[in-house]
Design a protein around this motif. Structure first.
Motif, short mmCIF file in Angstrom:
data_model
loop_
_atom_site.label_atom_id
_atom_site.label_comp_id
_atom_site.label_asym_id
_atom_site.label_seq_id
_atom_site.Cartn_x
_atom_site.Cartn_y
_atom_site.Cartn_z
N LEU A 109 0.93 -1.05 0.20
CA LEU A 109 -0.28 -0.42 -0.01
C LEU A 109 0.70 1.25 -0.23
O LEU A 109 0.60 2.16 -0.56
CB LEU A 109 -0.96 -0.19 1.12
N ASN A 110 2.03 1.34 -0.10
CA ASN A 110 2.72 2.35 0.20
C ASN A 110 3.20 2.39 -1.40
O ASN A 110 4.37 3.67 -1.43
CB ASN A 110 4.02 2.05 1.62
N TYR A 133 -4.68 2.94 -0.82
CA TYR A 133 -2.52 3.25 -1.54
C TYR A 133 -2.61 4.80 -1.44
O TYR A 133 -3.30 5.64 -1.73
CB TYR A 133 -2.85 3.12 -2.61
N LYS A 134 -1.07 5.16 -0.30
CA LYS A 134 -1.03 5.87 0.56
C LYS A 134 -0.63 7.54 -0.86
O LYS A 134 -0.70 7.86 -0.38
CB LYS A 134 -0.58 5.95 1.58
N ASN A 135 0.29 6.42 -1.56
CA ASN A 135 1.21 7.34 -2.76
C ASN A 135 0.59 7.21 -4.00
O ASN A 135 0.95 6.52 -5.25
CB ASN A 135 2.65 6.79 -2.10
N ALA A 136 -1.13 6.94 -3.99
CA ALA A 136 -1.65 6.73 -5.33
C ALA A 136 -1.72 8.42 -5.88
O ALA A 136 -2.27 9.25 -4.69
CB ALA A 136 -2.84 5.94 -5.19
N LYS A 137 -0.93 9.04 -7.60
CA LYS A 137 -1.14 9.81 -7.32
C LYS A 137 -1.34 9.44 -9.66
O LYS A 137 -1.78 8.97 -9.38
CB LYS A 137 0.28 10.84 -7.62
N VAL A 138 -2.18 11.22 -10.02
CA VAL A 138 -2.25 10.65 -11.52
C VAL A 138 -1.19 11.89 -12.15
O VAL A 138 -0.43 12.68 -11.69
CB VAL A 138 -3.34 11.74 -11.86
N ILE A 139 -0.94 11.23 -13.17
CA ILE A 139 0.47 12.16 -14.23
C ILE A 139 -0.36 13.07 -14.84
O ILE A 139 -1.05 13.37 -15.55
CB ILE A 139 1.20 11.00 -14.55
N ALA A 140 -0.04 14.03 -14.29
CA ALA A 140 -0.30 15.57 -15.34
C ALA A 140 -0.53 16.00 -16.60
O ALA A 140 0.56 15.51 -17.32
CB ALA A 140 0.17 16.83 -14.46
N GLY A 141 -2.10 15.52 -16.94
CA GLY A 141 -1.61 15.85 -18.77
C GLY A 141 -1.75 14.25 -19.57
O GLY A 141 -1.92 14.43 -20.33
N GLY A 142 -1.68 13.65 -18.54
CA GLY A 142 -1.71 12.28 -19.26
C GLY A 142 -0.21 11.31 -19.93
O GLY A 142 0.51 12.29 -19.63
N LEU A 143 -1.05 10.09 -20.73
CA LEU A 143 0.30 9.32 -21.70
C LEU A 143 0.16 11.14 -23.10
O LEU A 143 1.49 11.37 -23.03
CB LEU A 143 -1.08 8.42 -22.18
#
Length: 117
Positions: A72-73, A98-108
Motif C-alpha cells: 500500500l506504500n 494506497y497512500k501514494n496513488a497519484k495522477v500524471i498531469a496531462g496523462g500519456l
C-alpha cells in the motif's frame, strides 16, 4: 471526447483530491521504484504507453490491484490519455488504502509531448 456533465463533475472532484505528478518527473520516479499504472483498455495500451508501465484497465482496477501491487506504500502514477480516468483511478486507489496513488498531469498525451521535445 464529450463527456456528460455528471461524469466530468465526478472526474473533476477526483482530480481535486489527488496529487499530480509532472510528466517531467515520471522517469525519475520510476527509476526510484514508482509504478506507472496505465488504466486504459488493453487496445489503447497496445497502441502506445509509458515504457515499463503496468496496464490494468479502469474496469478491473479495484478487483486486481492487490494481486499486482500488494504494498500500500508503493508510489502509483496513474494515467490515461489526459486526466479523467487517471484521476478517478488514483482517488479510488487512495480510498483502498494506497497512500501514494497519484495522477500524471496531462496523462500519456503530456508525457509523449515531453518525449518529442
Amino acid at each position: 471526447m464529450d463527456y456528460t456533465r455528471k461524469f466530468q463533475a465526478m472526474a473533476d472532484a477526483a482530480r481535486a483530491q489527488v496529487e499530480e505528478v509532472a510528466p517531467e518527473q515520471v522517469d525519475a520516479l520510476m527509476a526510484q521504484g514508482a509504478i506507472a499504472l496505465d488504466i486504459r483498455d488493453k487496445e489503447e495500451h497496445d497502441k502506445g504507453h509509458i515504457p515499463n508501465s503496468l496496464n490494468i484497465s479502469r474496469g478491473k482496477l479495484e478487483m486486481v490491484i492487490e494481486k499486482n501491487v500488494p504494498d500500500l506504500n508503493t508510489v502509483l502514477l496513474c494515467y490515461c490519455n489526459a486526466y479523467n480516468r487517471g484521476s478517478l483511478s488514483a482517488a479510488s486507489l487512495q480510498s483502498m488504502g494506497y497512500k501514494n496513488a497519484k495522477v500524471i498531469a496531462g496523462g500519456l498525451n503530456a508525457y509523449n509531448a515531453l518525449q518529442k521535445s
